[in-house]
Design a protein around this motif. Structure first.
Motif, short mmCIF file in Angstrom:
data_model
loop_
_atom_site.label_atom_id
_atom_site.label_comp_id
_atom_site.label_asym_id
_atom_site.label_seq_id
_atom_site.Cartn_x
_atom_site.Cartn_y
_atom_site.Cartn_z
N UNK A 1 5.14 11.53 -12.71
CA UNK A 1 6.34 10.78 -13.31
C UNK A 1 6.92 10.86 -14.88
N UNK A 2 5.90 10.56 -16.11
CA UNK A 2 6.62 11.16 -17.31
C UNK A 2 7.38 12.56 -17.01
N UNK A 3 6.27 13.95 -16.95
CA UNK A 3 7.34 15.32 -16.93
C UNK A 3 8.38 15.62 -16.50
N UNK A 4 8.24 15.54 -15.03
CA UNK A 4 9.91 14.89 -14.31
C UNK A 4 10.67 14.12 -15.16
N UNK A 5 10.41 12.75 -15.51
CA UNK A 5 11.17 11.48 -15.93
C UNK A 5 11.77 12.12 -16.74
N UNK A 6 11.16 13.08 -17.86
CA UNK A 6 12.15 13.60 -18.59
C UNK A 6 13.03 14.67 -18.58
N UNK B 1 18.36 14.46 -17.70
CA UNK B 1 20.19 15.28 -18.29
C UNK B 1 20.90 15.41 -16.67
N UNK B 2 20.03 15.31 -15.67
CA UNK B 2 20.57 14.72 -14.57
C UNK B 2 21.18 13.74 -14.40
N UNK C 1 21.67 10.08 -22.79
CA UNK C 1 20.55 11.25 -23.08
C UNK C 1 21.69 11.46 -24.51
N UNK C 2 23.10 11.86 -24.26
CA UNK C 2 23.91 12.25 -25.07
C UNK C 2 24.22 11.65 -26.21
N UNK D 1 22.13 20.96 -10.16
CA UNK D 1 21.84 19.78 -11.15
C UNK D 1 22.99 21.34 -11.86
N UNK D 2 22.50 22.14 -12.21
CA UNK D 2 22.86 23.23 -12.84
C UNK D 2 23.86 23.91 -12.58
#
Length: 192
Positions: free
Chosen positions: A9-14, A18-19, A25-26, A143-144
Motif C-alpha cells: 500500500x505504501x509503495x504502490x500508493x506513493x 502522479x496518476x 502532487x503539483x 496514464x503515461x
C-alpha cells in the motif's frame, strides 16, 4: 501477510500519486520544493519496499497454496523476465527502437515481470505481490501514454547500435540477477 499488504500500500500508493492526484502532487512540490518532495518520495518508497520484503519473507514461512504451477513454468518465467529486463533497460538508453515502440518501457517491463512471476508462483502471498504490481503497472502504462499524448511527446528514432546496447545490458543484468542475485536476495534459485 499484513506487513506485506502495508508495504505494498505504501509503495504502490506513493508511486500512484502522479496518476491519481496529479494536481495535489503539483501543489505539494510547489509548496515544499522538488528536493523535499523527492526526499519524502524516496523515504516512503524505501519504507514500502522494506516492509514488503519483510512481509513477503514472513508470509513464505507459512505459505497458503492456491494453485500448483505446471512443470517447466520456471523456464517460461525465465524467458519472460529476460525480455522484461531488456524492456526496463530500454528506458535508460536513449535512441532505441524499443522505447519508441513502447513509450513506457520500464513499467511495461514491470508488467511483464509481474505476469511472468504469476505464472510460476501459486502461493497466496506471491499472487498478491505480483498481481498488485501487474495491475499498478498496467494503470501506469495507460496514464503515461495519456501524459505523453497530452504533452506531445515523440520519442526519438532508434538506432540498431542502441538497440544492441539495450539487449546486451538487459540480458547481462538479467543473467546476473537470475543466476546469482535472485538466490542471494530472494532465497530462491530459479534455475536450480
Amino acid at each position: 501477510m499484513a506487513l506485506l499488504l502495508v508495504g505494498l500500500v505504501i509503495f504502490i500508493g506513493v508511486h500512484s500519486i502522479r496518476v491519481l492526484a496529479a494536481p495535489w502532487r503539483a501543489a505539494q512540490i510547489e509548496r515544499f520544493g522538488l528536493r523535499a518532495w523527492r526526499g519524502v518520495f524516496a523515504l516512503l518508497s524505501i519504507l514500502g519496499i522494506v516492509l514488503s520484503v519483510i512481509g513477503y519473507g514472513l508470509a513464505r514461512r507459512y505459505p497458503v497454496p492456491v494453485w500448483l504451477p505446471p512443470f517447466g513454468m520456471a523456464h517460461v518465467t525465465g524467458l519472460l523476465t529476460a525480455i522484461a529486463f531488456v524492456m526496463m533497460t530500454a528506458a535508460y538508453v536513449p535512441g532505441n527502437h524499443i522505447k519508441r515502440a513502447l513509450g513506457q518501457p520500464f513499467v511495461s517491463g514491470v508488467a511483464l515481470w509481474a505476469f511472468a512471476h504469476l505464472l510460476a508462483n501459486g502461493t497466496l502471498h506471491a499472487m498478491l505481490l505480483f498481481f498488485v504490481f501487474l495491475v499498478w503497472s498496467l494503470v501506469e502504462i495507460r496514464a503515461g501514454r495519456r501524459r505523453d499524448r497530452e504533452a506531445g511527446v515523440v520519442y526519438a528514432s532508434g538506432t540498431v547500435a542502441h538497440d544492441v546496447l539495450v539487449v546486451v545490458i538487459g540480458l547481462v543484468a538479467w543473467a546476473v540477477f537470475a543466476f546469482w542475485l535472485h538466490g542471494l536476495l530472494i532465497g530462491v534459485r530459479p534455475f536450480g
